[in-house]
Design an enzyme around this catalytic site. Structure first.
Site, short mmCIF file in Angstrom:
data_model
loop_
_atom_site.label_atom_id
_atom_site.label_comp_id
_atom_site.label_asym_id
_atom_site.label_seq_id
_atom_site.Cartn_x
_atom_site.Cartn_y
_atom_site.Cartn_z
N LYS A 112 0.83 -1.22 0.00
CA LYS A 112 0.00 0.00 0.00
C LYS A 112 0.86 1.25 0.00
O LYS A 112 0.47 2.27 -0.57
CB LYS A 112 -0.97 -0.02 1.19
CG LYS A 112 -2.02 -1.11 1.01
CD LYS A 112 -3.23 -0.95 1.91
CE LYS A 112 -4.27 -1.98 1.49
NZ LYS A 112 -5.34 -2.16 2.43
N LYS A 197 -7.64 -10.15 -5.83
CA LYS A 197 -8.84 -10.40 -5.05
C LYS A 197 -9.87 -9.28 -5.25
O LYS A 197 -9.52 -8.16 -5.61
CB LYS A 197 -8.50 -10.57 -3.57
CG LYS A 197 -8.35 -9.29 -2.79
CD LYS A 197 -8.38 -9.58 -1.29
CE LYS A 197 -8.25 -8.28 -0.52
NZ LYS A 197 -8.35 -8.40 0.90
N LYS A 200 -12.75 -4.13 -1.68
CA LYS A 200 -13.77 -3.08 -1.66
C LYS A 200 -13.24 -1.69 -1.97
O LYS A 200 -14.00 -0.82 -2.35
CB LYS A 200 -14.54 -3.10 -0.34
CG LYS A 200 -13.69 -2.79 0.89
CD LYS A 200 -14.59 -2.69 2.10
CE LYS A 200 -14.17 -3.63 3.22
NZ LYS A 200 -12.76 -3.54 3.62
N1 AQP Z 1 -12.14 -11.07 -2.12
C1 AQP Z 1 -12.21 -11.63 -0.93
N2 AQP Z 1 -12.40 -12.97 -0.84
C2 AQP Z 1 -12.49 -13.56 0.38
N3 AQP Z 1 -12.42 -12.90 1.55
C3 AQP Z 1 -12.26 -11.58 1.51
N4 AQP Z 1 -12.17 -10.64 2.48
C4 AQP Z 1 -12.02 -9.43 1.91
N5 AQP Z 1 -12.01 -9.55 0.57
C5 AQP Z 1 -12.15 -10.87 0.28
C6 AQP Z 1 -12.25 -10.92 3.92
O1 AQP Z 1 -13.20 -10.03 4.49
C7 AQP Z 1 -12.81 -9.74 5.84
C8 AQP Z 1 -12.89 -8.29 6.11
O2 AQP Z 1 -11.98 -7.63 5.26
P1 AQP Z 1 -11.41 -6.20 5.61
O3 AQP Z 1 -12.52 -5.25 5.71
O4 AQP Z 1 -10.48 -6.27 6.77
O5 AQP Z 1 -10.58 -5.76 4.40
P2 AQP Z 1 -9.61 -6.46 3.46
O6 AQP Z 1 -9.27 -7.87 3.79
O7 AQP Z 1 -8.42 -5.58 3.25
O8 AQP Z 1 -10.55 -6.49 2.24
P3 AQP Z 1 -10.77 -5.46 1.14
O9 AQP Z 1 -12.22 -5.55 0.84
O10 AQP Z 1 -9.83 -5.79 0.03
O11 AQP Z 1 -10.46 -4.02 1.69
P4 AQP Z 1 -9.43 -3.00 1.10
O12 AQP Z 1 -9.70 -2.94 -0.38
O13 AQP Z 1 -9.72 -1.73 1.80
O14 AQP Z 1 -8.04 -3.51 1.44
C9 AQP Z 1 -11.42 -10.31 6.04
O15 AQP Z 1 -11.51 -11.51 6.79
C10 AQP Z 1 -10.95 -10.59 4.63
O16 AQP Z 1 -10.04 -11.70 4.58
#
Ligand code: AQP
Length: 332
Positions: A112, A197, A200
């Site tokens: 990041k 992946k 969001k």
């Molecule tokens: N694509 C994914 N497939 C499976 N699991 C996922 N998780 C996130 N994206 C996927 C799981 O969701 C939980 C919460 O995630 P988070 O809010 O801590 O953020 P993250 O893992 O960093 O997911 P994002 O959506 O990709 O956020 P950004 O884009 O802001 O970094 C976790 O248990 C995660 O594993």
């Protein structure tokens, strides 16, 4: 009873990846088998460029969606991280336990940080230190288990190291948590870029199914998913990542096996159509319940208020103990 802690970051609208990879398991398994704490970890949304009003909006929406998905406040504790001061209080003590070298090694910081620099942005110190805040999230509750995806495992390892180091230096204070990797959790890939992946906070939403997307939007996104140059529907993650992703999603929605499902399709079009409908049906009750909850904001606020009170009562003695152990004079 085993205690677990998990969170979701309000950095964007929750996605199908968040639901299939984490939230569904929290609802169906974790809140029944363990003393579970689930948090909208809003402090973690401040490590990169952010819009204050948006973070507020997304935090409320995330909490509402977690309830809509089926988290039951009688079975688990749902709260917003910034409502419980103990996270930030403990984080500082853990910063005094961690070394800068171990934080600079964190893969997410490297990735990041590189992205932010490439976009001409400065890198916030909190992007370096947030794994310590995450350690505080976990250790403040005497958490036994942290169910996380692969990308967060390194942070939980750091949490363990900090807990062990603190305990050795200052006397036993923290439970040393275990990482658990839920076996069945689906890893959902971006529909437009199936090698990465579904995240969001990605800028291009065309490959991301948001939980609150209208059914026709979901259909359009799935039907336009990038597939592979071959024609045969086979489950091969390396050679056909786009098709494999659709099969994974279909399997996660219907409870089937992706390899077996592949045998039932002669064309990509038919696979996309069935996957789109399966996702629409999976999300339908969640969207409906979300609409009901939005009409009753007092209920959601009440759940979060009570959740924060419960969380505070659990965290306070642990964090107070850490303050004493590290050498700080208790307030009279
Ligand atoms: N694509 C994914 N497939 C499976 N699991 C996922 N998780 C996130 N994206 C996927 C799981 O969701 C939980 C919460 O995630 P988070 O809010 O801590 O953020 P993250 O893992 O960093 O997911 P994002 O959506 O990709 O956020 P950004 O884009 O802001 O970094 C976790 O248990 C995660 O594993």
């Amino acid at each position: 009873m085993t205690r677990i802690f998990s969170g979701v970051k309000p950095t964007g609208h929750l996605t199908l990846g968040n639901y299939l990879g984490a939230v569904r398991r929290w609802v169906e398994v974790e809140q029944h088998r363990a003393e579970a704490l689930f948090s909208v970890v809003d402090l973690h949304a401040l490590t990169v460029e952010h819009d204050p009003a948006r973070v507020r909006r997304l935090s409320r929406q995330a909490a509402t969606l977690l309830l809509a998905a089926g988290l039951d406040p009688r079975r688990c504790t749902l709260f917003v991280q910034s409502h419980v001061d103990e996270h930030a209080r403990l984080s500082y003590l853990l910063e005094c336990t961690a070394y800068d070298g171990e934080l600079r090694r964190m893969i997410q910081y490297k990735e990041k940080g590189t992205l932010a620099r490439a976009a001409g942005q400065s890198v916030r110190v909190s992007l370096l230190t947030y794994p310590v805040l995450m350690a505080a999230d976990i250790l403040a509750y005497g958490t036994d288990e942290v169910p996380v995806g692969e990308d967060q495992a390194q942070h939980v390892e750091l949490t363990r190291d900090l807990a062990v180091r603190f305990n050795q230096r200052y006397g036993h204070t923290f439970t040393v948590p275990k990482v658990t990797r839920p076996a069945v959790a689906a890893r959902v890939r971006d529909l437009q870029d199936p090698t990465s992946k579904m995240g969001k906070s990605h800028e291009n939403g065309a490959g991301i199914v948001y939980l609150l997307d209208e059914p026709d939007v979901v259909r359009r996104k799935v039907l336009r998913a990038v597939t592979d140059s071959g024609r045969e529907v086979a489950y091969d993650r390396d050679a056909q990542p786009g098709v494999a992703n659709l099969l994974d999603v279909l399997a996660a929605c219907t409870g089937g096996d992706p390899e077996v499902l592949a045998g039932g399709y002669a064309s990509y079009g038919a696979l996309k159509k069935d996957t789109a409908e399966a996702v629409v049906e999976l999300l339908r009750p969640l969207r409906e319940r979300h609409a009901e909850l939005v009409a009753d904001p007092g209920y959601v606020e009440g759940v979060l208020r009570e959740g924060a009170e419960r969380a505070r009562a659990m965290a306070r003695p642990v964090v107070d103990r850490a303050y004493r152990a590290i050498g700080l004079l208790p307030a009279a």
